[in-house]
Design an enzyme around this catalytic site. Sequence first.
Site, PDB file in Angstrom:
ATOM      1  N   GLY A  67      -4.888 -13.228  13.084  1.00  0.00           N
ATOM      2  CA  GLY A  67      -5.878 -12.824  12.093  1.00  0.00           C
ATOM      3  C   GLY A  67      -6.884 -13.937  11.871  1.00  0.00           C
ATOM      4  N   ARG A  68      -6.526 -14.839  10.977  1.00  0.00           N
ATOM      5  CA  ARG A  68      -7.494 -15.884  10.618  1.00  0.00           C
ATOM      6  C   ARG A  68      -7.831 -16.797  11.790  1.00  0.00           C
ATOM      7  NH1 ARG A  68      -3.854 -16.979   5.453  1.00  0.00           N
ATOM      8  NH2 ARG A  68      -2.391 -16.425   7.111  1.00  0.00           N
ATOM      9  N   TYR A 122       0.842  -1.193   0.000  1.00  0.00           N
ATOM     10  CA  TYR A 122       0.000   0.000   0.000  1.00  0.00           C
ATOM     11  C   TYR A 122       0.888   1.259   0.000  1.00  0.00           C
ATOM     12  CZ  TYR A 122      -3.521  -3.537   0.667  1.00  0.00           C
ATOM     13  OH  TYR A 122      -4.301  -4.655   0.487  1.00  0.00           O
TER      14      TYR A 122
HETATM   15  C1  LIG Z   1      -9.836 -11.115   5.881  1.00  0.00           C
HETATM   16  C2  LIG Z   1      -8.490 -10.475   6.098  1.00  0.00           C
HETATM   17  C3  LIG Z   1      -8.407  -9.094   6.102  1.00  0.00           C
HETATM   18  C4  LIG Z   1      -7.168  -8.471   6.352  1.00  0.00           C
HETATM   19  N1  LIG Z   1      -7.115  -7.108   6.437  1.00  0.00           N
HETATM   20  C5  LIG Z   1      -5.949  -6.508   6.768  1.00  0.00           C
HETATM   21  C6  LIG Z   1      -5.888  -5.112   7.025  1.00  0.00           C
HETATM   22  O1  LIG Z   1      -6.903  -4.405   7.030  1.00  0.00           O
HETATM   23  N2  LIG Z   1      -4.679  -4.571   7.311  1.00  0.00           N
HETATM   24  C7  LIG Z   1      -3.536  -5.334   7.396  1.00  0.00           C
HETATM   25  O2  LIG Z   1      -2.456  -4.810   7.648  1.00  0.00           O
HETATM   26  N3  LIG Z   1      -3.590  -6.662   7.194  1.00  0.00           N
HETATM   27  C8  LIG Z   1      -4.752  -7.261   6.908  1.00  0.00           C
HETATM   28  N4  LIG Z   1      -4.808  -8.619   6.795  1.00  0.00           N
HETATM   29  C9  LIG Z   1      -3.626  -9.398   7.190  1.00  0.00           C
HETATM   30  C10 LIG Z   1      -3.771  -9.806   8.658  1.00  0.00           C
HETATM   31  O3  LIG Z   1      -3.814  -8.675   9.514  1.00  0.00           O
HETATM   32  C11 LIG Z   1      -2.632 -10.743   9.097  1.00  0.00           C
HETATM   33  O4  LIG Z   1      -1.427 -10.020   9.038  1.00  0.00           O
HETATM   34  C12 LIG Z   1      -2.531 -11.967   8.208  1.00  0.00           C
HETATM   35  O5  LIG Z   1      -3.808 -12.550   8.014  1.00  0.00           O
HETATM   36  C13 LIG Z   1      -1.593 -13.011   8.820  1.00  0.00           C
HETATM   37  O6  LIG Z   1      -2.047 -13.413  10.082  1.00  0.00           O
HETATM   38  P1  LIG Z   1      -2.885 -14.786  10.275  1.00  0.00           P
HETATM   39  O7  LIG Z   1      -2.062 -15.892   9.708  1.00  0.00           O
HETATM   40  O8  LIG Z   1      -3.074 -14.886  11.761  1.00  0.00           O
HETATM   41  O9  LIG Z   1      -4.182 -14.633   9.541  1.00  0.00           O
HETATM   42  C14 LIG Z   1      -6.017  -9.256   6.540  1.00  0.00           C
HETATM   43  C15 LIG Z   1      -6.123 -10.640   6.494  1.00  0.00           C
HETATM   44  C16 LIG Z   1      -7.338 -11.261   6.290  1.00  0.00           C
HETATM   45  C17 LIG Z   1      -7.421 -12.761   6.311  1.00  0.00           C
END
Ligand SMILES: Cc1cc2nc3c(=O)[nH]c(=O)nc-3n(C[C@H](O)[C@H](O)[C@H](O)COP(=O)(O)O)c2cc1C
Length: 382
Positions: free
Chosen positions: A336-337, A182
């Site tokens: 996150g997930r 971004y």
């Molecule tokens: C549905 C979804 C939306 C996300 N939106 C953002 C966001 O708004 N800003 C951001 O920096 N990362 C965003 N991410 C990335 C997550 O914040 C996180 O860094 C990434 O999913 C890895 O973590 P996890 O393995 O626990 O999901 C998003 C991820 C998912 C799955």
Amino acid sequence: MSTLFSPITVRGVTFPNRVVVSPLCMYSADDGMAQPWHFAHLSTFARGKAGLVFAEATAVEPEGRITPRCLGIWSDAHAKAIRPITDFIKSMGCVPGIQLAHAGRKASTAPPFQGATPLAPDHADGWQVVGPSAEPVGPGVQVPHEMTTDEIKKMTGKFVAAARRSIDAGFDVIELHGAHGYLMHSFLSPISNQRDDEYGGDLEGRMRFPLEVSAAVRKEVGEDMPLFFRISAVDGVEGGWSMDDSVALAKALGEHGIDVVDCSSGGVSGAPRFRIDDAGKPLSKSSARKPGFQVPYAERIAKETNLKSMAVGVIIDAVQAEEIASSGQADFVALGREIMHNPFWPLHAAETLGDDPDFKMWPDQYGWAVDRRSQIVAMNKG
Ligand SMILES: Cc1cc2nc3c(=O)[nH]c(=O)nc-3n(C[C@H](O)[C@H](O)[C@H](O)COP(=O)(O)O)c2cc1C
């Protein structure tokens, strides 16, 4: 008490524990305004007692949204619409945070569950995207308008105004989104920044815009508010941003008012991260990542700078999260997930780690009943 569930203080804010809800775009806003979905979504994590609950990437101007359905905070009305959410998060003893963002050349796309297709400027829901250089993120994606120095300086002002409104909206923490390709990341990476003026060229030039934003936001919010900055620690692309660059950036961020570096990775080129194919299957490489794959980035920041760090990325179970926190690899552990899959993850993790034997961490409305449930479960085991 585990390290994960020990309080931690940054500037004027004490977090009840180190579990963080990572910013998660919901693609459910109406003209940038928070909807009942956002209340339901974020308040659930507060009932689950995450120490810090981040609202999704929230755009500082309409053109800074990833999709037409992304949250924004470009007017006072936007801040007002979020206020009930932050009030509720605080009523649960948790800390509300907001991620301020501009999607730059990766703006103007359809939501992932509608295919994440890039929307051209002449599309009914699309707009002209901007970036440091007229370099598109990939094939089939629109060419960004190369920002003038005047536009860059005005953009800093938009982050500042958004920071002011974030305080009005009740947030106690701000994270600046400098990752995932971004706008701020696109200035940092040599892949996307081909300018030869003071905002491009060498590392110092490429860091200038994100550092100016950081310093200006710090000035606006005062000395008490913790500021986080999310980086893509590496681009993962030949000739791209490296971990050594991230260490240099983190040190500079510290000098410009940032307290915590949130370590993600990737996103500067190629397909949007969470794209799906026509059959709804993820195209993202992230689905193949290993547990804790980004933790070493957070660890290097924690060890080589005097800033705090946050780890994120396939952090799944309580023991893994506690190891990250107790070994000093990161000060905060973001999910996150996993926390979408189980919004009460922190309460379950505290139970697993032996930190909440009597379910006192649960909201009063649930705790007494969940305690009885556990007695019934134990009796029936015997
Ligand atoms: C549905 C979804 C939306 C996300 N939106 C953002 C966001 O708004 N800003 C951001 O920096 N990362 C965003 N991410 C990335 C997550 O914040 C996180 O860094 C990434 O999913 C890895 O973590 P996890 O393995 O626990 O999901 C998003 C991820 C998912 C799955």
